[in-house]
Structure formats: C-alpha cells, structure tokens
Design a protein around this motif. Structure first.
Motif, short mmCIF file in Angstrom:
data_model
loop_
_atom_site.label_atom_id
_atom_site.label_comp_id
_atom_site.label_asym_id
_atom_site.label_seq_id
_atom_site.Cartn_x
_atom_site.Cartn_y
_atom_site.Cartn_z
N UNK A 46 0.83 -1.21 0.00
CA UNK A 46 0.00 0.00 0.00
C UNK A 46 0.86 1.26 0.00
N UNK A 47 1.88 1.30 0.84
CA UNK A 47 2.71 2.51 0.90
C UNK A 47 3.54 2.68 -0.36
N UNK A 48 4.07 1.61 -0.94
CA UNK A 48 4.86 1.78 -2.16
C UNK A 48 3.98 2.28 -3.30
N UNK A 49 2.73 1.82 -3.39
CA UNK A 49 1.82 2.33 -4.42
C UNK A 49 1.56 3.82 -4.24
N UNK A 55 4.85 10.46 -6.81
CA UNK A 55 6.18 10.86 -7.28
C UNK A 55 6.15 11.09 -8.79
N UNK A 56 6.92 12.05 -9.22
CA UNK A 56 7.05 12.30 -10.65
C UNK A 56 8.43 11.80 -11.08
N UNK A 57 8.54 10.49 -11.24
CA UNK A 57 9.82 9.88 -11.59
C UNK A 57 10.18 10.24 -13.03
N UNK A 112 13.20 4.11 -4.43
CA UNK A 112 12.04 3.55 -3.74
C UNK A 112 11.80 2.14 -4.25
N UNK A 113 11.53 1.22 -3.32
CA UNK A 113 11.27 -0.16 -3.70
C UNK A 113 9.89 -0.30 -4.31
N UNK A 114 9.81 -1.09 -5.35
CA UNK A 114 8.55 -1.41 -5.99
C UNK A 114 8.10 -2.80 -5.59
#
Length: 124
Positions: A46-49, A55-57, A112-114
């Motif tokens: 949930x947090x990674x989503x 974020x604007x990667x 950030x981990x996906x």
C-alpha cells in the motif's frame, strides 16, 4: 493515540499528516510481531503504491527506470527461522544463523522499492 504502524510510517517518511511519538523503539517490533507477516506485506504494498503514485519519476524514452538488487542477511537464531530459511553450510561448517536472501526491484531515480521477495539463502 495513533496506531503503531502509522507512527512508524510518519516517522520514516512524514507521509501521513499525524503527529505522535513512539513509546519506545521496541514498540515497532512488538507491533510487527502482533500483526504478522501478511499485515506487513500489505503495508509495504500500500505505501509503495501511494509513494510512487505521487512521485514524478523521470523517464527515459517513455520507460520507467527500474533496477534489481539483492542482499543476504542473518536472521535471529530461532527454531522458526531455522526451519523457514535454514543455516547455510560453509567450508567451516554450519553457519551460526539462518540466512535470508532478498531480491528487490526499485525505481532508480528515487531508490524507492517497488517489489521485494525473500527466501532461503540457497534459493538462486
């Protein structure tokens, strides 16, 4: 008082608009043990989503920049961990600790981990 996982996330990232102090560093560990691994997995996903959504990667030719990396670490020497992860055999004999292998997929510009997967040290 807010729940422990919200305090943990707020402390780590400031992502939640709440303010609370942890009672002690062990409160996070105790909370994680009470919740179990499935709840922690859900919090991670949930947090990674949410973090990636906001974020604007940067992209390269329209593609998301991803990398894969791995790590091995020692787990606490418990019967449960030894059964789940095993102790590797080396030239000097059996390792003193169960070893966990983890592979991660991350967005390269933010780190950030996906995704992440964990298994026995012997898993290749």
């Amino acid at each position: 008082m807010c729940s422990e996982w919200r305090c943990t996330v707020a402390k780590m990232s400031g992502a939640l608009p709440i303010k609370c102090k942890l009672r002690s560093p062990s409160a996070v560990v105790q909370g994680r043990q009470r919740l179990g691994s499935e709840a922690m997995r859900q919090v991670f996903h949930q947090t990674q989503r949410l973090w990636h959504q906001d974020a604007e990667h940067p992209r390269w030719c329209g593609l998301q920049l991803l990398g894969v990396d791995g790590v091995v670490w020692r787990a606490p020497d418990t019967a449960e961990n030894t059964e789940a992860f095993t102790k590797p055999i080396t030239t000097a004999g059996e390792s003193a600790w169960p070893m966990v292998r983890m592979v991660c997929q991350m967005e390269l510009t933010s780190h950030l981990l996906i995704g992440a997967a964990m298994d026995k040290y012997s898993t290749n």
